[in-house]
Write a protein that holds these residues in place. Sequence first.
Motif, PDB file in Angstrom:
ATOM      1  N   THR A 180       0.814  -1.212   0.000  1.00 17.64           N
ATOM      2  CA  THR A 180       0.000   0.000   0.000  1.00 17.64           C
ATOM      3  C   THR A 180       0.850   1.266   0.000  1.00 17.64           C
ATOM      4  O   THR A 180       0.545   2.224  -0.716  1.00 17.64           O
ATOM      5  CB  THR A 180      -0.922   0.007   1.236  1.00 17.64           C
ATOM      6  OG1 THR A 180      -1.672  -1.207   1.264  1.00 17.64           O
ATOM      7  CG2 THR A 180      -1.886   1.184   1.183  1.00 17.64           C
ATOM      8  N   SER A 181       1.920   1.287   0.790  1.00 13.16           N
ATOM      9  CA  SER A 181       2.680   2.519   0.973  1.00 13.16           C
ATOM     10  C   SER A 181       3.769   2.745  -0.065  1.00 13.16           C
ATOM     11  O   SER A 181       4.203   3.890  -0.264  1.00 13.16           O
ATOM     12  CB  SER A 181       3.323   2.528   2.368  1.00 13.16           C
ATOM     13  OG  SER A 181       4.344   1.542   2.466  1.00 13.16           O
ATOM     14  N   LEU A 182       4.218   1.700  -0.730  1.00 10.87           N
ATOM     15  CA  LEU A 182       5.374   1.822  -1.613  1.00 10.87           C
ATOM     16  C   LEU A 182       5.192   2.856  -2.728  1.00 10.87           C
ATOM     17  O   LEU A 182       6.094   3.684  -2.953  1.00 10.87           O
ATOM     18  CB  LEU A 182       5.733   0.451  -2.198  1.00 10.87           C
ATOM     19  CG  LEU A 182       7.162   0.255  -2.708  1.00 10.87           C
ATOM     20  CD1 LEU A 182       8.199   0.704  -1.682  1.00 10.87           C
ATOM     21  CD2 LEU A 182       7.390  -1.204  -3.079  1.00 10.87           C
ATOM     22  N   PRO A 183       4.049   2.854  -3.461  1.00 14.60           N
ATOM     23  CA  PRO A 183       3.899   3.905  -4.484  1.00 14.60           C
ATOM     24  C   PRO A 183       3.996   5.311  -3.902  1.00 14.60           C
ATOM     25  O   PRO A 183       4.636   6.192  -4.477  1.00 14.60           O
ATOM     26  CB  PRO A 183       2.508   3.632  -5.063  1.00 14.60           C
ATOM     27  CG  PRO A 183       2.255   2.189  -4.801  1.00 14.60           C
ATOM     28  CD  PRO A 183       2.907   1.922  -3.476  1.00 14.60           C
ATOM     29  N   LYS A 184       3.382   5.517  -2.724  1.00 12.90           N
ATOM     30  CA  LYS A 184       3.374   6.854  -2.133  1.00 12.90           C
ATOM     31  C   LYS A 184       4.732   7.223  -1.550  1.00 12.90           C
ATOM     32  O   LYS A 184       5.166   8.378  -1.672  1.00 12.90           O
ATOM     33  CB  LYS A 184       2.298   6.933  -1.038  1.00 12.90           C
ATOM     34  CG  LYS A 184       2.031   8.353  -0.553  1.00 12.90           C
ATOM     35  CD  LYS A 184       1.473   9.232  -1.668  1.00 12.90           C
ATOM     36  CE  LYS A 184       1.144  10.637  -1.178  1.00 12.90           C
ATOM     37  NZ  LYS A 184       0.644  11.483  -2.275  1.00 12.90           N
ATOM     38  N   VAL A 185       5.428   6.274  -0.918  1.00 16.61           N
ATOM     39  CA  VAL A 185       6.722   6.611  -0.319  1.00 16.61           C
ATOM     40  C   VAL A 185       7.748   6.924  -1.406  1.00 16.61           C
ATOM     41  O   VAL A 185       8.616   7.791  -1.237  1.00 16.61           O
ATOM     42  CB  VAL A 185       7.210   5.482   0.621  1.00 16.61           C
ATOM     43  CG1 VAL A 185       7.849   4.330  -0.127  1.00 16.61           C
ATOM     44  CG2 VAL A 185       8.183   6.032   1.652  1.00 16.61           C
ATOM     45  N   ILE A 186       7.646   6.245  -2.548  1.00 12.09           N
ATOM     46  CA  ILE A 186       8.518   6.582  -3.683  1.00 12.09           C
ATOM     47  C   ILE A 186       8.161   7.966  -4.204  1.00 12.09           C
ATOM     48  O   ILE A 186       9.037   8.776  -4.533  1.00 12.09           O
ATOM     49  CB  ILE A 186       8.388   5.516  -4.791  1.00 12.09           C
ATOM     50  CG1 ILE A 186       8.999   4.192  -4.319  1.00 12.09           C
ATOM     51  CG2 ILE A 186       9.085   5.979  -6.079  1.00 12.09           C
ATOM     52  CD1 ILE A 186       8.776   3.032  -5.271  1.00 12.09           C
TER      53      ILE A 186
ATOM     54  N   LEU B 187      16.457   2.935  -1.489  1.00  8.71           N
ATOM     55  CA  LEU B 187      15.088   2.670  -1.043  1.00  8.71           C
ATOM     56  C   LEU B 187      14.428   1.631  -1.952  1.00  8.71           C
ATOM     57  O   LEU B 187      13.757   0.701  -1.482  1.00  8.71           O
ATOM     58  CB  LEU B 187      14.269   3.972  -1.056  1.00  8.71           C
ATOM     59  CG  LEU B 187      12.769   3.823  -0.793  1.00  8.71           C
ATOM     60  CD1 LEU B 187      12.513   3.324   0.618  1.00  8.71           C
ATOM     61  CD2 LEU B 187      12.050   5.157  -1.031  1.00  8.71           C
ATOM     62  N   ILE B 188      14.633   1.775  -3.255  1.00 11.87           N
ATOM     63  CA  ILE B 188      14.066   0.825  -4.217  1.00 11.87           C
ATOM     64  C   ILE B 188      14.719  -0.539  -4.071  1.00 11.87           C
ATOM     65  O   ILE B 188      14.044  -1.576  -4.067  1.00 11.87           O
ATOM     66  CB  ILE B 188      14.234   1.362  -5.656  1.00 11.87           C
ATOM     67  CG1 ILE B 188      13.455   2.681  -5.821  1.00 11.87           C
ATOM     68  CG2 ILE B 188      13.776   0.325  -6.676  1.00 11.87           C
ATOM     69  CD1 ILE B 188      13.709   3.387  -7.123  1.00 11.87           C
ATOM     70  N   VAL B 189      16.044  -0.552  -3.918  1.00  5.99           N
ATOM     71  CA  VAL B 189      16.786  -1.817  -3.810  1.00  5.99           C
ATOM     72  C   VAL B 189      16.358  -2.595  -2.570  1.00  5.99           C
ATOM     73  O   VAL B 189      16.041  -3.795  -2.641  1.00  5.99           O
ATOM     74  CB  VAL B 189      18.305  -1.557  -3.782  1.00  5.99           C
ATOM     75  CG1 VAL B 189      19.060  -2.863  -3.526  1.00  5.99           C
ATOM     76  CG2 VAL B 189      18.774  -0.937  -5.090  1.00  5.99           C
ATOM     77  N   PHE B 190      16.340  -1.926  -1.413  1.00  5.13           N
ATOM     78  CA  PHE B 190      15.984  -2.615  -0.171  1.00  5.13           C
ATOM     79  C   PHE B 190      14.508  -2.999  -0.142  1.00  5.13           C
ATOM     80  O   PHE B 190      14.136  -4.039   0.423  1.00  5.13           O
ATOM     81  CB  PHE B 190      16.337  -1.758   1.043  1.00  5.13           C
ATOM     82  CG  PHE B 190      17.815  -1.682   1.327  1.00  5.13           C
ATOM     83  CD1 PHE B 190      18.642  -2.764   1.077  1.00  5.13           C
ATOM     84  CD2 PHE B 190      18.384  -0.526   1.840  1.00  5.13           C
ATOM     85  CE1 PHE B 190      20.005  -2.707   1.334  1.00  5.13           C
ATOM     86  CE2 PHE B 190      19.752  -0.450   2.101  1.00  5.13           C
ATOM     87  CZ  PHE B 190      20.560  -1.545   1.844  1.00  5.13           C
ATOM     88  N   SER B 191      13.654  -2.172  -0.742  1.00  2.00           N
ATOM     89  CA  SER B 191      12.231  -2.517  -0.825  1.00  2.00           C
ATOM     90  C   SER B 191      12.044  -3.784  -1.646  1.00  2.00           C
ATOM     91  O   SER B 191      11.246  -4.660  -1.296  1.00  2.00           O
ATOM     92  CB  SER B 191      11.437  -1.368  -1.458  1.00  2.00           C
ATOM     93  OG  SER B 191      11.471  -0.224  -0.644  1.00  2.00           O
ATOM     94  N   LEU B 192      12.777  -3.877  -2.740  1.00  2.00           N
ATOM     95  CA  LEU B 192      12.738  -5.087  -3.561  1.00  2.00           C
ATOM     96  C   LEU B 192      13.150  -6.317  -2.741  1.00  2.00           C
ATOM     97  O   LEU B 192      12.518  -7.373  -2.811  1.00  2.00           O
ATOM     98  CB  LEU B 192      13.638  -4.933  -4.779  1.00  2.00           C
ATOM     99  CG  LEU B 192      13.604  -6.048  -5.833  1.00  2.00           C
ATOM    100  CD1 LEU B 192      13.975  -5.496  -7.204  1.00  2.00           C
ATOM    101  CD2 LEU B 192      14.541  -7.204  -5.501  1.00  2.00           C
TER     102      LEU B 192
END
Length: 399
Positions: free
Chosen positions: A230-236, A304-309
């Motif tokens: 839920t939060s990933l699009p907004k946090v990016i 942020l993208i790498v660790f989220s992945l």
Amino acid sequence: MDNTTNNTKLTAVYAAIGHLLMHMFAAFYFVIVLAIEDAWGYSYNELLNLWFLGSLLVGLGALPAGWLSDRWSRSGMIAVMFVGLGISSILCGFSSNKLMLFFSLSLLGLFCAIYHPAGISWVVNTSKETGKALGVNNIFGGVGIGLGAFFAGALIQLINWQSAFIIPGIISLITGVFLINHIRSGQISIVNITSEKFSKNPSKDQMLKIAIIMLISIACLSFVYQILQTSLPKVIDIRLANNLDLTTSEIGFIVAAIYIVSGLMNYIGGVLADRYSEKSVYIAGIIGQGCLLLFIISLSNVWLIVFSLMIVAFNSSILPAENLLLAKYSPEKYQSLVYGIKFIVSFSIGPIALLMISHSFEISGDFEYLYMIFGFVMIALFIIVLSLPSQQVKSGTAG
């Protein structure tokens, strides 16, 4: 096993497509809402909460869906799901106000509830190497989340936000028609296929302990899954959009890439769960998520993208091990009920996570407190899950 090879292949195909579409429909609103926010002029919190009842029904609907699939037909329920998702999504696309969108999203959530109790039982009862089969099937679920974000972003950019609902809805309807035709032609059995698997269960004195630990684990993992999805699009959008000059569609593409790449880890997780201790695979994924959540608390660069992945990859890769553990720890006659309970817990977490995310954003304009809290929760969970019985399911006995 009383099904033919052709039936098995068709079942695997429709189970995979069903998993893909179910997760696509459950996830794409988190990208579409960014476009509706601009089009309608309502706040992000206001529009996000329109999915509250839908996300609740994804969980609460799992138990009756499992009951119906056991007593009627798993293949029949999946056909109902395809048609229902298609109609619901098309209604979302034709929504012209918040009330209609709320109703349509709620209907969408109800039909999303069908897949897991019906579809996972379908796979478990028609596969030989169960961990690998679950891994492949779960890949399609992860890819569905990614494709939901990808197609939503692409269709919003090329046409409008309405098309991001309507076109996937038409695809689901067509798939449902194909499945109904295969059932009517006898190529897929309308009668449930039962496989003798996982007959050795822990002793009765261990059952309560195992049930409590697994419920806690499923709930914690579900919180992480729902919060990230839920939060990933907004946090990016918050942390990277200005620095990297990202549009809504590009954010959708990034989220798509994260879930597609991490979704492939399901296969590796399934193979490992067939070959090694399911418990070892499970706890490794849990501690990995805990540590990485603490790393992304305040990241505002490409890491942020790498660790989220990596977090999503850990979360995805241990799903086959979790389903194997549940099948192994559950009495065979209650297996579908157990899967129904699992997904009630999993997806009923959605509305709670949604409220937590909404309040977190309202208070701080970000989600760093949630990431920190659940980083420590996952580390505590790692310690708890260590006390599960250590038994190994070999691929030969799993199927």
